[in-house]
Design a protein around this motif. Structure first.
Motif, short mmCIF file in Angstrom:
data_model
loop_
_atom_site.label_atom_id
_atom_site.label_comp_id
_atom_site.label_asym_id
_atom_site.label_seq_id
_atom_site.Cartn_x
_atom_site.Cartn_y
_atom_site.Cartn_z
N VAL A 182 3.63 -98.62 33.24
CA VAL A 182 3.42 -100.08 33.20
C VAL A 182 2.40 -100.49 34.26
N ASN A 183 2.51 -99.91 35.44
CA ASN A 183 1.55 -100.21 36.51
C ASN A 183 0.14 -99.75 36.12
N HIS A 184 0.04 -98.56 35.54
CA HIS A 184 -1.26 -98.05 35.09
C HIS A 184 -1.87 -98.98 34.04
N ARG A 185 -1.04 -99.44 33.11
CA ARG A 185 -1.56 -100.33 32.07
C ARG A 185 -2.01 -101.67 32.66
N ALA A 186 -1.29 -102.15 33.67
CA ALA A 186 -1.69 -103.41 34.31
C ALA A 186 -3.06 -103.28 34.96
N GLN A 187 -3.39 -102.07 35.43
CA GLN A 187 -4.67 -101.86 36.09
C GLN A 187 -5.80 -101.49 35.13
N THR A 188 -5.46 -100.84 34.03
CA THR A 188 -6.51 -100.30 33.14
C THR A 188 -6.45 -100.83 31.71
N GLY A 189 -5.31 -101.42 31.31
CA GLY A 189 -5.14 -101.85 29.94
C GLY A 189 -4.71 -100.74 28.99
N GLU A 190 -4.50 -99.53 29.52
CA GLU A 190 -4.17 -98.39 28.68
C GLU A 190 -2.66 -98.13 28.63
N GLY A 191 -2.15 -97.97 27.41
CA GLY A 191 -0.81 -97.46 27.24
C GLY A 191 -0.84 -95.94 27.33
N GLN A 192 0.33 -95.29 27.28
CA GLN A 192 0.36 -93.84 27.29
C GLN A 192 1.72 -93.32 26.87
N TYR A 193 1.81 -92.00 26.75
CA TYR A 193 3.06 -91.32 26.39
C TYR A 193 3.74 -90.83 27.67
N VAL A 194 5.04 -91.13 27.79
CA VAL A 194 5.84 -90.69 28.93
C VAL A 194 6.93 -89.77 28.39
N ASP A 195 7.07 -88.58 28.98
CA ASP A 195 8.01 -87.59 28.46
C ASP A 195 8.83 -87.00 29.60
N THR A 196 10.16 -87.02 29.46
CA THR A 196 11.03 -86.43 30.47
C THR A 196 12.06 -85.55 29.77
N GLY A 197 12.11 -84.27 30.15
CA GLY A 197 13.05 -83.33 29.57
C GLY A 197 14.24 -83.11 30.49
N MET A 198 15.41 -82.93 29.90
CA MET A 198 16.63 -82.74 30.70
C MET A 198 16.59 -81.42 31.48
N TYR A 199 16.15 -80.35 30.83
CA TYR A 199 16.04 -79.06 31.51
C TYR A 199 15.07 -79.17 32.68
N ASP A 200 13.91 -79.77 32.44
CA ASP A 200 12.92 -79.96 33.50
C ASP A 200 13.51 -80.76 34.66
N SER A 201 14.27 -81.80 34.33
CA SER A 201 14.83 -82.67 35.36
C SER A 201 15.84 -81.95 36.24
N MET A 202 16.61 -81.05 35.63
CA MET A 202 17.58 -80.29 36.43
C MET A 202 16.87 -79.33 37.38
N ILE A 203 15.76 -78.76 36.94
CA ILE A 203 14.98 -77.91 37.86
C ILE A 203 14.44 -78.74 39.02
N SER A 204 13.98 -79.95 38.71
CA SER A 204 13.50 -80.85 39.76
C SER A 204 14.63 -81.18 40.73
N MET A 205 15.83 -81.38 40.22
CA MET A 205 16.93 -81.77 41.08
C MET A 205 17.46 -80.61 41.91
N THR A 206 17.37 -79.39 41.39
CA THR A 206 17.83 -78.23 42.16
C THR A 206 16.69 -77.63 42.97
N GLU A 207 15.84 -78.48 43.51
CA GLU A 207 14.65 -78.03 44.25
C GLU A 207 15.01 -77.08 45.39
N ARG A 208 16.18 -77.27 46.00
CA ARG A 208 16.57 -76.38 47.09
C ARG A 208 16.72 -74.94 46.61
N ALA A 209 17.36 -74.78 45.45
CA ALA A 209 17.55 -73.43 44.92
C ALA A 209 16.21 -72.78 44.56
N ILE A 210 15.26 -73.60 44.10
CA ILE A 210 13.95 -73.07 43.73
C ILE A 210 13.23 -72.51 44.95
#
Length: 382
Positions: A182-210
């Motif tokens: 939304v912030n990017h569109r306010a600055q540029t007028g461009e929409g875009q695709y946003v994608d968040t995966g559950m598996y990816d998110s769990m890896i992000s959350m377990t950053e200590r183990a990584i």
């Protein structure tokens, strides 16, 4: 915002945005979100419009029931897309394309659209894998993402974290992505695709183990309530419950030893390295000290000097003045019941645009007339 999500991850994401003031239109499949009928209910599941699960994560939204297999409903949906700022869906990859309603098609109707997806394994547009198209739930994400392997007692099995963090953390990250778009569109007028995966998110959350795996070459595993690099940072059984103590830095350790009347421990184990090396000896000392005291007395003795807290039940949370002062319990109507219910408030606090739940969850198709100018088949009494 058009919300095509159901169950938990997607609805929680759009709930966060609704609390922050977004006008969220929940577009429901025929029959409605799968969790409308999930318990608990106040009294009578036959009389009440939905249970606590649906109420909690769909508060403050509008509802319309559409069948994408019906041409007229598809046209109604596209008319809403033309006016939308953001669309969120959490179907399996390829589902929207089956109805010719994928991102590329919808941007023909609304070039500025921000289209966001929450999937178990992400979307091929942002990185294709052979897992995409497979179903995923919180349990699957926690298992694959390493959460279960590092949760639980040392001699126990891999354990799921109680709250559905595979859904909830993914939802929070997706919300951040949407706001950035939304912030990017306010600055540029461009929409875009946003994608968040559950598996990816769990890896992000377990950053200590990584980073532990990378630095040491060893796979982290379960160690109960303790911490791999800090001590004491653990839960201890008291005479009437449990309390947690986080006294891992030198000053807090010294203060803890003073309260315990054990200056000898502060002298003998003055550094973090000393305490980690001898954690089993020290844990036994702390366990013996804690077991002789009631939880409140232990916490009161440490409060103001050493980080400590009781392990609270939900009943105790409801009685905590802090929770009420922070508006973390919100009263809403439960349709079909004479009793109001309480749901969790917004943890995001702002001085100008305070996020807050904006009323109860919607009845199925409750806002058809408002959105499309058509009379809804259901009524508030249904």
């Amino acid at each position: 915002m058009l919300d095509l999500t159901q169950v938990l991850a997607g609805p929680y994401c759009t709930m966060l945005l609704a609390d922050m003031g977004a006008d969220v239109v929940k577009i429901e499949r025929p029959g409605g979100d799968l969790i409308r009928s999930n318990p608990p209910f106040v009294d009578d599941s036959g009389a009440e419009a939905y249970g606590g699960y649906f109420q909690s994560v769909n508060r403050g939204k509008k509802s319309i029931e559409l069948n994408f297999g019906d041409e007229e409903d598809r046209e109604d949906f596209l008319s809403l897309v033309e006016e939308a700022d953001v669309l969120v869906e959490n179907y399996r990859a390829g589902t929207m394309e089956k109805y010719d309603l994928g991102y590329e098609t919808l941007t023909e109707y609304n070039p500025d659209l921000i289209y966001s997806s929450i999937r178990g394994f992400g979307d091929p547009r942002t990185g294709e894998t052979d897992r995409q198209g497979q179903p995923s739930f919180d349990l699957i994400a926690q298992a694959l993402g390493g959460v279960m392997e590092i949760t639980g007692q040392e001699d126990g099995p891999p354990t799921k974290v109680g709250p559905g963090i595979g859904d909830l953390f993914t939802a929070a990250l997706n919300c951040v992505g949407i706001l950035a778009a939304v912030n990017h569109r306010a600055q540029t007028g461009e929409g875009q695709y946003v994608d968040t995966g559950m598996y990816d998110s769990m890896i992000s959350m377990t950053e200590r183990a990584i980073y532990q795996q990378s630095y040491t070459g060893e796979a982290p595993t379960r160690q109960g309530n303790s911490h791999p690099t800090l001590f004491p940072y653990d839960a201890f059984e008291t005479a009437d419950g449990y309390a947690v103590i986080a006294a891992f830095n030198d000053r807090h350790w010294s203060d803890l030893c003073d309260v315990m009347g054990r200056a000898d421990l502060a002298t003998e184990y003055p550094t973090t390295a000393d305490r980690l090396k001898n954690r089993e000896i020290l844990r036994a000392e702390l366990e013996e000290w804690a077991a002789e005291r009631e939880t409140d007395a232990l916490v009161d003795a440490l409060e103001g000097q050493v980080p400590a807290a009781p392990v609270q039940t939900t009943e105790e949370i409801f009685e905590d003045p802090h929770v009420h002062a922070r508006d973390m319990l919100v009263t809403v109507e439960q349709p079909g019941s004479d009793t109001d219910v309480e749901i969790a408030g917004s943890a995001i606090k702002m001085s100008k645009t305070e996020p807050r739940p904006r009323g109860r969850a919607p009845l199925l198709d409750e806002h058809r007339e408002e959105l499309l100018g058509e009379e809804a088949e259901t009524t508030a009494d249904d």
